[in-house]
Write a protein that holds these residues in place. Sequence first.
Motif, PDB file in Angstrom:
ATOM      1  N   ALA A 211       0.813  -1.219   0.000  1.00 30.85           N
ATOM      2  CA  ALA A 211       0.000   0.000   0.000  1.00 30.85           C
ATOM      3  C   ALA A 211       0.844   1.266   0.000  1.00 30.85           C
ATOM      4  O   ALA A 211       0.440   2.293  -0.552  1.00 30.85           O
ATOM      5  CB  ALA A 211      -0.939  -0.008   1.199  1.00 30.85           C
ATOM      6  N   SER A 212       2.003   1.192   0.599  1.00 34.94           N
ATOM      7  CA  SER A 212       2.853   2.389   0.727  1.00 34.94           C
ATOM      8  C   SER A 212       3.945   2.483  -0.325  1.00 34.94           C
ATOM      9  O   SER A 212       4.711   3.446  -0.345  1.00 34.94           O
ATOM     10  CB  SER A 212       3.502   2.406   2.121  1.00 34.94           C
ATOM     11  OG  SER A 212       4.348   1.275   2.298  1.00 34.94           O
ATOM     12  N   HIS A 213       4.024   1.506  -1.217  1.00 31.24           N
ATOM     13  CA  HIS A 213       5.134   1.460  -2.178  1.00 31.24           C
ATOM     14  C   HIS A 213       5.018   2.585  -3.204  1.00 31.24           C
ATOM     15  O   HIS A 213       3.968   2.757  -3.841  1.00 31.24           O
ATOM     16  CB  HIS A 213       5.152   0.113  -2.897  1.00 31.24           C
ATOM     17  CG  HIS A 213       6.468  -0.216  -3.515  1.00 31.24           C
ATOM     18  ND1 HIS A 213       6.966   0.451  -4.616  1.00 31.24           N
ATOM     19  CD2 HIS A 213       7.419  -1.130  -3.175  1.00 31.24           C
ATOM     20  CE1 HIS A 213       8.147  -0.044  -4.935  1.00 31.24           C
ATOM     21  NE2 HIS A 213       8.450  -1.010  -4.080  1.00 31.24           N
ATOM     22  N   PRO A 214       6.072   3.349  -3.423  1.00 31.11           N
ATOM     23  CA  PRO A 214       6.008   4.455  -4.397  1.00 31.11           C
ATOM     24  C   PRO A 214       5.885   3.994  -5.841  1.00 31.11           C
ATOM     25  O   PRO A 214       5.528   4.794  -6.717  1.00 31.11           O
ATOM     26  CB  PRO A 214       7.327   5.203  -4.170  1.00 31.11           C
ATOM     27  CG  PRO A 214       8.241   4.185  -3.553  1.00 31.11           C
ATOM     28  CD  PRO A 214       7.366   3.309  -2.717  1.00 31.11           C
ATOM     29  N   GLY A 215       6.176   2.719  -6.107  1.00 27.42           N
ATOM     30  CA  GLY A 215       6.044   2.199  -7.464  1.00 27.42           C
ATOM     31  C   GLY A 215       4.646   1.713  -7.807  1.00 27.42           C
ATOM     32  O   GLY A 215       4.402   1.257  -8.920  1.00 27.42           O
ATOM     33  N   ILE A 216       3.726   1.812  -6.860  1.00 26.75           N
ATOM     34  CA  ILE A 216       2.341   1.403  -7.088  1.00 26.75           C
ATOM     35  C   ILE A 216       1.519   2.615  -7.518  1.00 26.75           C
ATOM     36  O   ILE A 216       1.570   3.670  -6.892  1.00 26.75           O
ATOM     37  CB  ILE A 216       1.745   0.773  -5.806  1.00 26.75           C
ATOM     38  CG1 ILE A 216       2.376  -0.596  -5.531  1.00 26.75           C
ATOM     39  CG2 ILE A 216       0.232   0.656  -5.905  1.00 26.75           C
ATOM     40  CD1 ILE A 216       1.971  -1.680  -6.497  1.00 26.75           C
ATOM     41  N   ASP A 217       0.755   2.468  -8.584  1.00 28.80           N
ATOM     42  CA  ASP A 217      -0.083   3.557  -9.087  1.00 28.80           C
ATOM     43  C   ASP A 217      -1.505   3.503  -8.538  1.00 28.80           C
ATOM     44  O   ASP A 217      -2.215   4.516  -8.546  1.00 28.80           O
ATOM     45  CB  ASP A 217      -0.147   3.509 -10.616  1.00 28.80           C
ATOM     46  CG  ASP A 217       1.228   3.696 -11.233  1.00 28.80           C
ATOM     47  OD1 ASP A 217       1.812   4.777 -11.071  1.00 28.80           O
ATOM     48  OD2 ASP A 217       1.732   2.738 -11.860  1.00 28.80           O
ATOM     49  N   MET A 218      -1.925   2.321  -8.086  1.00 27.71           N
ATOM     50  CA  MET A 218      -3.289   2.158  -7.571  1.00 27.71           C
ATOM     51  C   MET A 218      -3.310   0.987  -6.610  1.00 27.71           C
ATOM     52  O   MET A 218      -2.675  -0.045  -6.854  1.00 27.71           O
ATOM     53  CB  MET A 218      -4.267   1.909  -8.726  1.00 27.71           C
ATOM     54  CG  MET A 218      -5.675   1.539  -8.294  1.00 27.71           C
ATOM     55  SD  MET A 218      -6.724   1.214  -9.731  1.00 27.71           S
ATOM     56  CE  MET A 218      -8.175   0.534  -8.937  1.00 27.71           C
ATOM     57  N   VAL A 219      -4.048   1.143  -5.509  1.00 27.26           N
ATOM     58  CA  VAL A 219      -4.278   0.047  -4.579  1.00 27.26           C
ATOM     59  C   VAL A 219      -5.763  -0.274  -4.581  1.00 27.26           C
ATOM     60  O   VAL A 219      -6.601   0.615  -4.390  1.00 27.26           O
ATOM     61  CB  VAL A 219      -3.833   0.394  -3.145  1.00 27.26           C
ATOM     62  CG1 VAL A 219      -4.115  -0.782  -2.211  1.00 27.26           C
ATOM     63  CG2 VAL A 219      -2.364   0.759  -3.108  1.00 27.26           C
TER      64      VAL A 219
END
Length: 472
Positions: A211-219
């Motif tokens: 949830a906190s990963h900067p490489g994720i664009d959407m959770v």
Amino acid sequence: MSVRTTIYVDGQWASSVRGSVIDVENPATGEIIARVPAGTSADVDAAVTAARRAFDSWSQTSYAERAEMLKGLGAALIARSKDMAATITAEMGCPITTSTRLQVSLPQMILSSYVDILEYFRFDEQVGNTLVTREPVGVVGAITPWNYPLHQIVCKLAPALAAGCTVVVKSSELAPTVAYELFDALHEVGFPAGVVNLVPGYGTEAGEALASHPGIDMVSFTGSRRAGVRVAELAAPNVTRVTLELGGKSANVILPDADLGTAVKAGVASAFLNGGQTCTAWTRMLVHADVYDEAVEHAAALSTRYAPGDPTQPDTRLGPLISATQRDRVRGLIRQAVDEGARIAAGGTAVPDGCDAGYFIAPTVLADVDPNSTVAQEEVFGPVLSVLRYTNEQQALDIANNSRYGLSGAVWSADEARALKFARRVRTGSVDINGGRYNPVAPFGGYKQSGVGRENGVEGLREYLEIKAIQR
């Protein structure tokens, strides 16, 4: 015992960084039946990196290519239906008949629906001198629950892949093994490396890292309100898009002109489906004062058809709860309901006959429930039905809307126009009129604290798309 020692990252099964494991329990017996890795933040980082690397090429595939891959996955799930149903029954206690008819069939319907949607959905639209185009949002982190462990993954995976996104799945630590069977199917179908990734683990480590990963664009998260708030907090610093499908406290409103017997029977079935561990369960039955006692008596009598038992047997309709913790929580809420004035019309906190092992609760019907009491306000997530009395239609509407949740509900009337008028005023994301059947292409999601965003159908696809305006 089934032992899976790997996670799925970049198109292959690989060892977890730390090597610690999660014991998977059979809630009907209390026995350990499987072990899977307890994924770490480093595992999540590797999966996100792989998904980011794969995004450029996957996002450029044609809609026809994506549809063919989804069609292939649907066929692979059909071939595995029997084994998947048995796995779900073993790891979370769902009766085998329900696992077969619901837990494994719904994901197949969802996959098929997105194959169809890709044929007609307009990703591009001309508005004056502007080309409005819809593009995949990017890398998706999917955090999924244990109560529908296959369906909830597919509800996120199918639209994300159809949109052109790549995905990292964090499956529930309580029911993670069917996810492995799903990823075996994904691998067999041949999705390109990095497009789909699986990291099982605890929410406090793997879930929070995703949830906190900067490489994720959407959770995309499905679970409790408390956990959903935490996901939103973790995603906020990166301004990551979040969709949340959270709890429910659905009202089943039986208007005075309804067929009482049919409405009560359907209401009891909804409340006890999957052991009551369903976010859309109609856990509050609202009945007019003139027929209230009759409805309570009928619901109590019907509850005897849901005797808890061995979930592997085809005639069992009520299995165990997922864990000892959940069983004890439900017992506590039943006791609290009685302390707050409710009357036990059926069931209660005693261990059901023949259920000394496992985490069973008797199907419970509570009468004389106050609309503001704890059991009428909190999501129980167990086979507990609260029956509430009303004296006029406005009061019924007020009670139905007296909840911080707004996920689902039902209304029954001999006059469909009357029922539709009532349904329009209920503040929930969906309402069933006279037992209207499930539609896999209709949007699903909630108002208020039941969540943000929608799943299923075209609206579910839109959640995974960005909108770009190109002037020319």
